[in-house]
Design an enzyme around this catalytic site. Structure first.
Site, short mmCIF file in Angstrom:
data_model
loop_
_atom_site.label_atom_id
_atom_site.label_comp_id
_atom_site.label_asym_id
_atom_site.label_seq_id
_atom_site.Cartn_x
_atom_site.Cartn_y
_atom_site.Cartn_z
N GLY A 1 0.29 -1.58 -0.12
CA GLY A 1 -0.45 0.22 0.01
C GLY A 1 0.95 1.15 0.17
O GLY A 1 1.47 1.59 0.82
N SER B 1 -1.24 6.99 13.87
CA SER B 1 -2.17 8.60 13.69
C SER B 1 -0.77 9.81 12.90
O SER B 1 0.45 9.52 13.82
CB SER B 1 -2.85 8.54 15.23
OG SER B 1 -3.22 10.23 15.55
N LYS C 1 -6.35 3.24 19.17
CA LYS C 1 -6.55 3.94 17.83
C LYS C 1 -7.91 4.92 17.07
O LYS C 1 -8.91 5.82 17.40
CB LYS C 1 -6.27 3.69 16.99
CG LYS C 1 -6.21 4.23 15.64
CD LYS C 1 -5.96 5.74 15.37
CE LYS C 1 -5.52 6.77 14.56
NZ LYS C 1 -6.47 6.91 12.84
N HIS D 1 -9.12 7.14 19.86
CA HIS D 1 -8.28 7.88 19.55
C HIS D 1 -9.11 8.80 18.52
O HIS D 1 -9.69 10.14 18.85
CB HIS D 1 -7.01 7.77 18.75
CG HIS D 1 -6.61 9.06 18.80
ND1 HIS D 1 -6.74 9.37 17.37
CD2 HIS D 1 -5.60 10.11 18.81
CE1 HIS D 1 -5.75 10.59 16.42
NE2 HIS D 1 -5.16 11.18 17.42
N ASN D 2 -9.60 8.36 17.70
CA ASN D 2 -10.62 9.41 16.76
C ASN D 2 -11.83 9.70 17.14
O ASN D 2 -12.64 11.03 16.47
CB ASN D 2 -10.71 7.97 15.49
CG ASN D 2 -9.53 8.40 14.91
OD1 ASN D 2 -8.53 8.26 14.71
ND2 ASN D 2 -9.62 7.85 12.87
N GLU E 1 -10.93 12.71 18.49
CA GLU E 1 -10.47 13.73 17.87
C GLU E 1 -11.79 14.67 17.19
O GLU E 1 -12.21 15.47 16.32
CB GLU E 1 -10.14 13.02 16.27
CG GLU E 1 -9.45 13.64 15.51
CD GLU E 1 -9.26 12.53 14.22
OE1 GLU E 1 -8.10 12.04 14.20
OE2 GLU E 1 -9.60 12.72 13.15
N LYS F 1 -15.38 9.23 7.56
CA LYS F 1 -14.65 7.68 6.69
C LYS F 1 -15.63 6.79 8.01
O LYS F 1 -14.98 5.71 8.12
CB LYS F 1 -13.46 7.33 6.62
CG LYS F 1 -12.78 8.29 5.76
CD LYS F 1 -11.39 8.45 5.50
CE LYS F 1 -10.63 9.14 4.93
NZ LYS F 1 -10.20 10.14 5.56
N HIS G 1 -42.40 -3.79 33.37
CA HIS G 1 -40.65 -4.61 33.92
C HIS G 1 -40.10 -4.32 35.38
O HIS G 1 -38.65 -5.04 35.19
CB HIS G 1 -40.05 -3.81 32.41
CG HIS G 1 -40.49 -3.61 31.33
ND1 HIS G 1 -40.02 -4.91 30.05
CD2 HIS G 1 -40.83 -2.78 30.31
CE1 HIS G 1 -40.47 -4.63 29.49
NE2 HIS G 1 -41.11 -3.31 29.36
C1 6PG Z 1 -5.06 10.19 12.16
C2 6PG Z 1 -6.51 9.88 11.64
C3 6PG Z 1 -7.42 9.71 10.84
C4 6PG Z 1 -8.51 9.92 10.28
C5 6PG Z 1 -8.75 11.20 9.28
C6 6PG Z 1 -10.00 11.13 8.76
O1 6PG Z 1 -5.14 9.98 13.16
O2 6PG Z 1 -4.66 10.73 11.14
O3 6PG Z 1 -8.12 9.99 12.54
O4 6PG Z 1 -6.83 8.07 10.72
O5 6PG Z 1 -8.92 8.26 9.51
O6 6PG Z 1 -8.79 12.10 10.37
O7 6PG Z 1 -11.17 10.13 9.61
P1 6PG Z 1 -12.87 11.17 9.57
O8 6PG Z 1 -12.63 10.95 7.59
O9 6PG Z 1 -13.41 10.21 9.64
O10 6PG Z 1 -12.84 12.30 9.77
#
Ligand code: 6PG
Length: 468
Positions: A9, A127, A181, A184-185, A188, A258, A449
């Protein structure tokens, strides 16, 4: 070539990681099905010790044993296809590393499937985006510690460093790395949503992009210091080369995703962990995508945001405190989920270590992680930072600013779903008596219930139908 490391990849992330690994003295062999990506890899590698091959079988031939093969391919079926293609040519002791944003359930399944094959499998969250991959990502590997030890030196040398320590460490069993991870997201998403809500209100009160740049830049020098605040400051000064306008004003207000934020919320719901700030941040991405409906409904209701005319300097301070409070709650929710998942899934995640790994290289890196590390390393049983003596005074101090922020936002008609969720989450968590007794009564009324009582043990049922 007798390469130390194989990469499958060669998209932007893959290529940048290959360059990073090669710059640290390791020979790398790369493979991508796309000729275009392979060509780009060759060009970018220059005279570094990097070769590219045109099949996974050739990749295997060019690696020293035990082979270390990482793949950075889109999550889902492609990961299974890559593994299936590799397996027949691998030998016992070889190590596979999935560095994509795979769903933890898939990683658990792949880990279990390879358990007795003699092939090591590491699910690793990576990340930091393109820049991180190139110059120092934060990495969250999981699987089993013996496997990780076989690749530890390579990853420690390429990882971001915080106070001299590499931002990579073993995150626990099976899919623990991908779980960390994913959370983490989720954090985020929440932090990004809260920053955008602050922007929405300040913009409404007439604060210009130039002032916003200044403000975020100043905040980034204080207690809010973080990657996301830092890049937000930069964003406000970026010009659009085509029109000369501020680029931020030219960007359509539809946020995409995503799926990792959604996965965090899904997992939390399944594990009965309240995570409203992350949930609402996912919802707001969906709502933002409904641009046509929003445009139509705005006309239908003649919804106009009102400039409240509050003292802007005071509002800026409220925004700062709201963000501080909100960041604490975003981490609180994410870390509580991590601790619950760790015990239910037997991942055995070392929470303080996960916090440390987030201190540099990743998207949610921030000064606050130092306090979080302190809180969780001082109290191994800590579930939620609300209970931590490190955070109690801070949360008390910042709450009024958040309340003022929300009052102003409501007056203005500016949505602030994530911040509302933050305040209500906190207020509910510190509330001894919630009105949930009524929910229990209703459940018992229509469905028998049963309910528990405040004065004695047991399950009780009442025939609620009023006597006629
Ligand atoms: C990271 C990010 C990365 C993630 C993007 C897009 O830690 O570098 O979390 O892994 O894929 O931030 O996320 P979305 O498309 O869901 O906003």
């Amino acid at each position: 070539m007798d390469a130390h490391f194989g990469m499958i990849g060669l998209g932007t992330m893959g290529r940048n990681l290959v360059l990073n690994i090669a710059d640290h003295g390791f020979k790398v062999c790369g493979y991508d099905r796309s000729e275009e990506q392979t060509l780009r890899m060759k060009e970018e590698a220059g005279d570094r010790p990097v070769i590219t091959v045109s099949s996974s079988a050739d990749l295997i031939k060019n690696l020293r044993t035990p082979r270390i093969i990482m793949f950075l391919v889109p999550a889902g079926k492609i990961v299974d296809a890559v593994i299936d293609e590799l397996i027949p040519n691998l030998e016992k002791g070889d190590i596979l590393i999935d560095g994509g944003n795979s769903h933890f359930i898939d990683t658990d399944r792949r880990y279990a499937a390879l358990q007795n094959s003699g092939i090591h499998f590491i699910g690793m969250g990576v990340s930091g985006g393109e820049e991180g991959a190139r110059f120092g990502p934060s990495m969250m590997p999981g699987g089993n510690e013996e496997s990780y030890k076989l690749v530890q030196d390579i990853f420690e040398s390429i990882a971001a460093k915080a106070d001299g320590e590499p931002c990579v460490a073993f995150m626990g069993n099976s899919a623990a790395g991908h779980y960390v991870k994913m959370v983490h997201n989720g954090i985020e998403y929440a932090v990004m949503q809260m920053i955008s809500e602050v922007y929405g209100l300040l913009r409404n009160e007439g604060v210009s992009n130039a002032e916003l740049h200044q403000l975020f830049d100043t905040w980034n020098k204080g207690e809010l210091q973080s990657f996301l605040i830092e890049i937000t400051a930069d964003i406000f000064k970026q010009k659009d080369p085509e029109t000369g306008n501020d680029l931020i004003d030219m960007i359509l207000d539809k946020a995409k995703q995503k799926g990792t934020g959604l996965w965090t919320s899904q997992s939390a719901l399944e594990l009965n962990v309240p995570l409203p700030t992350i949930d609402t941040s996912v919802s707001m991405r969906y709502l933002s995508a409904l641009k046509e409906e929003r445009t139509q409904f705005a006309r239908l209701y003649n919804h106009q945001n009102k400039k409240t005319g509050v003292d802007v300097e005071a509002l800026k301070k409220d925004c700062r405190d709201a963000l501080h409070f909100g960041f604490m709650m975003a981490y609180a929710q994410g870390l509580e989920l991590l601790s619950v998942a760790s015990s239910i899934y037997k991942y055995d995640i070392p929470i303080p270590t996960a916090i440390k790994v987030w201190r540099a290289g990743c998207i949610i890196r921030s000064l606050m992680l130092n306090d979080l590390y302190k809180a969780f390393s001082e109290d191994a049983t800590l579930k939620n930072v609300i209970a931590s003596p490190v955070f109690v005074p801070l949360l008390k101090e910042k709450r009024p600013g958040l309340v003022n922020f929300l009052k102003t936002a409501m007056d203005a008609g500016i949505p602030s779903l994530a911040f509302s969720a933050v305040l209500n989450y906190f207020d509910a968590y510190v509330q001894e008596r919630l009105p949930a007794n009524l929910v229990q009564a209703q459940r018992d009324y229509f469905g028998a219930h049963t309910y528990e009582r405040i004065d004695k043990e047991g399950a009780f049922h009442t025939d609620w139908t009023p006597a006629t």
